[in-house]
Design a protein around this motif. Structure first.
Motif, PDB file in Angstrom:
ATOM      1  N   PHE A  49       0.949  -1.205  -0.084  1.00  0.00           N
ATOM      2  CA  PHE A  49       0.202   0.131   0.001  1.00  0.00           C
ATOM      3  C   PHE A  49       0.778   1.276   0.134  1.00  0.00           C
ATOM      4  N   SER A  50       0.396   2.164  -0.969  1.00  0.00           N
ATOM      5  CA  SER A  50       1.284   3.396  -0.864  1.00  0.00           C
ATOM      6  C   SER A  50       0.311   4.605  -0.965  1.00  0.00           C
ATOM      7  N   GLY A  51       0.599   5.442  -0.107  1.00  0.00           N
ATOM      8  CA  GLY A  51      -0.612   6.793  -0.044  1.00  0.00           C
ATOM      9  C   GLY A  51       0.244   7.921   0.026  1.00  0.00           C
ATOM     10  N   LYS A  52      -0.149   9.020  -0.956  1.00  0.00           N
ATOM     11  CA  LYS A  52       0.704  10.111  -1.121  1.00  0.00           C
ATOM     12  C   LYS A  52      -0.416  11.336  -0.914  1.00  0.00           C
ATOM     13  N   LEU A  53      -0.012  12.482   0.017  1.00  0.00           N
ATOM     14  CA  LEU A  53      -0.748  13.508  -0.143  1.00  0.00           C
ATOM     15  C   LEU A  53       0.096  14.614  -0.554  1.00  0.00           C
ATOM     16  N   LEU A  54      -0.478  15.395  -1.639  1.00  0.00           N
ATOM     17  CA  LEU A  54       0.521  16.258  -2.334  1.00  0.00           C
ATOM     18  C   LEU A  54      -0.159  17.721  -2.220  1.00  0.00           C
ATOM     19  N   LYS A  55       0.653  18.663  -1.987  1.00  0.00           N
ATOM     20  CA  LYS A  55       0.049  20.205  -1.314  1.00  0.00           C
ATOM     21  C   LYS A  55       1.039  20.944  -1.964  1.00  0.00           C
ATOM     22  N   ASN A  56       0.500  21.945  -2.400  1.00  0.00           N
ATOM     23  CA  ASN A  56       1.263  23.373  -2.654  1.00  0.00           C
ATOM     24  C   ASN A  56       0.855  24.579  -2.029  1.00  0.00           C
ATOM     25  N   LYS A  57       1.693  25.258  -1.640  1.00  0.00           N
ATOM     26  CA  LYS A  57       1.200  26.526  -0.801  1.00  0.00           C
ATOM     27  C   LYS A  57       1.985  27.821  -1.246  1.00  0.00           C
ATOM     28  N   ASN A  58       0.851  28.629  -1.921  1.00  0.00           N
ATOM     29  CA  ASN A  58       1.284  29.897  -2.351  1.00  0.00           C
ATOM     30  C   ASN A  58       0.278  30.757  -2.615  1.00  0.00           C
ATOM     31  N   PHE A  60      -1.370  31.845  -5.382  1.00  0.00           N
ATOM     32  CA  PHE A  60      -2.030  31.822  -6.653  1.00  0.00           C
ATOM     33  C   PHE A  60      -3.086  30.626  -6.564  1.00  0.00           C
ATOM     34  N   THR A  61      -2.852  29.631  -5.832  1.00  0.00           N
ATOM     35  CA  THR A  61      -3.564  28.494  -5.975  1.00  0.00           C
ATOM     36  C   THR A  61      -4.274  28.045  -4.606  1.00  0.00           C
ATOM     37  N   SER A  62      -5.168  27.190  -4.748  1.00  0.00           N
ATOM     38  CA  SER A  62      -5.923  26.665  -3.572  1.00  0.00           C
ATOM     39  C   SER A  62      -4.754  25.874  -2.709  1.00  0.00           C
ATOM     40  N   HIS A  63      -5.110  25.698  -1.629  1.00  0.00           N
ATOM     41  CA  HIS A  63      -4.301  24.848  -0.577  1.00  0.00           C
ATOM     42  C   HIS A  63      -4.828  23.333  -0.405  1.00  0.00           C
ATOM     43  N   LYS A  64      -5.729  22.928  -1.209  1.00  0.00           N
ATOM     44  CA  LYS A  64      -6.427  21.720  -1.334  1.00  0.00           C
ATOM     45  C   LYS A  64      -5.469  20.605  -1.680  1.00  0.00           C
ATOM     46  N   PRO A  65      -5.321  19.724  -0.735  1.00  0.00           N
ATOM     47  CA  PRO A  65      -4.094  18.670  -1.370  1.00  0.00           C
ATOM     48  C   PRO A  65      -4.796  17.561  -2.062  1.00  0.00           C
ATOM     49  N   LEU A  66      -3.795  17.076  -2.766  1.00  0.00           N
ATOM     50  CA  LEU A  66      -4.381  15.771  -3.770  1.00  0.00           C
ATOM     51  C   LEU A  66      -4.036  14.568  -3.126  1.00  0.00           C
ATOM     52  N   ILE A  67      -4.916  13.533  -3.083  1.00  0.00           N
ATOM     53  CA  ILE A  67      -4.534  12.332  -2.585  1.00  0.00           C
ATOM     54  C   ILE A  67      -4.259  11.352  -3.908  1.00  0.00           C
ATOM     55  N   HIS A  68      -3.261  10.333  -3.688  1.00  0.00           N
ATOM     56  CA  HIS A  68      -2.980   9.527  -4.686  1.00  0.00           C
ATOM     57  C   HIS A  68      -2.771   8.273  -3.743  1.00  0.00           C
ATOM     58  N   LEU A  69      -3.482   6.904  -4.089  1.00  0.00           N
ATOM     59  CA  LEU A  69      -3.409   5.882  -3.336  1.00  0.00           C
ATOM     60  C   LEU A  69      -3.100   4.739  -4.137  1.00  0.00           C
ATOM     61  N   ASN A  93      -6.186   4.778  -6.922  1.00  0.00           N
ATOM     62  CA  ASN A  93      -7.266   5.958  -6.894  1.00  0.00           C
ATOM     63  C   ASN A  93      -6.429   7.028  -6.700  1.00  0.00           C
ATOM     64  N   ILE A  94      -6.764   7.657  -7.615  1.00  0.00           N
ATOM     65  CA  ILE A  94      -6.078   9.031  -7.889  1.00  0.00           C
ATOM     66  C   ILE A  94      -7.352  10.306  -7.815  1.00  0.00           C
ATOM     67  N   GLU A  95      -6.960  11.317  -7.074  1.00  0.00           N
ATOM     68  CA  GLU A  95      -7.833  12.443  -6.971  1.00  0.00           C
ATOM     69  C   GLU A  95      -7.475  13.694  -8.123  1.00  0.00           C
ATOM     70  N   ARG A  96      -8.539  13.693  -8.855  1.00  0.00           N
ATOM     71  CA  ARG A  96      -8.355  14.765  -9.866  1.00  0.00           C
ATOM     72  C   ARG A  96      -9.284  16.141  -9.684  1.00  0.00           C
ATOM     73  N   PRO A  97      -9.142  17.217 -10.319  1.00  0.00           N
ATOM     74  CA  PRO A  97     -10.192  18.160  -9.948  1.00  0.00           C
ATOM     75  C   PRO A  97     -11.539  17.941 -10.230  1.00  0.00           C
TER      76      PRO A  97
END
Length: 162
Positions: A49-58, A60-69, A93-97
């Motif tokens: 099992f591999s889970g990622k939480l990806l987040k950008n902070k700036n 210009f963009t929202s701070h909502k993270p994406l999840i990739h399992l 299982n990949i989160e997209r907009p």
């Protein structure tokens, strides 16, 4: 056996959009868990099992993270001498907009050896998945890509050893 691997990555970068300068912080939080069992001679099982939480902070963009399992299961069975069944399944299982995108791949391989002969059947992409989807953050903007993959294939082979 059980292996747990926590991973944290942080990237700092500078960016310019519409002549406005800002800094971007790109963070990746990842957890990887591997479980395997080979205590039985006739059965081997591995689960990852591999889970990622990806987040950008700036600014210009929202701070909502994406999840990739990702989940991977490998199963090998040796019911009788010279006969084996091996299968591998991958669930992404990949989160997209526009929501989550789920993909399930599965391959099976069976083979039997008899003296100088070997017979095998291999089935790839059993569920006939049409495309593979990748969704990760790329610096500031979300990066979504998909590409076509080969359809279901079933291969039979007979080998003779000289």
């Amino acid at each position: 056996s059980l292996t747990i691997s926590p991973i944290f990555t942080r990237h700092y970068s500078e960016l310019i959009q519409q002549n406005i300068f800002a800094k971007n912080i790109h963070s990746i939080y990842e957890l990887k868990v591997d479980i395997s069992n080979n205590s039985l001679k006739w059965l081997y099982l591995e689960y990852c099992f591999s889970g990622k939480l990806l987040k950008n902070k700036n600014t210009f963009t929202s701070h909502k993270p994406l999840i990739h399992l990702n989940q991977t299961v490998k199963l090998s069975i040796y019911p009788i001498k010279n006969f084996k069944i091996e299968s591998i399944g991958e669930f992404h299982n990949i989160e997209r907009p526009d929501g989550f995108h789920n993909t399930l791949f599965c391959d099976i391989d069976m083979s039997y050896d008899f003296k100088r002969f070997s017979f095998s059947i291999n089935a790839s992409n059993i569920f006939n998945i049409k495309k593979y989807v990748i969704a990760e953050y790329s610096s500031v903007n979300e990066f979504n890509q998909s590409f076509a993959i080969r359809g279901r294939e079933i291969l039979l082979s007979l080998k003779f050893k000289f």
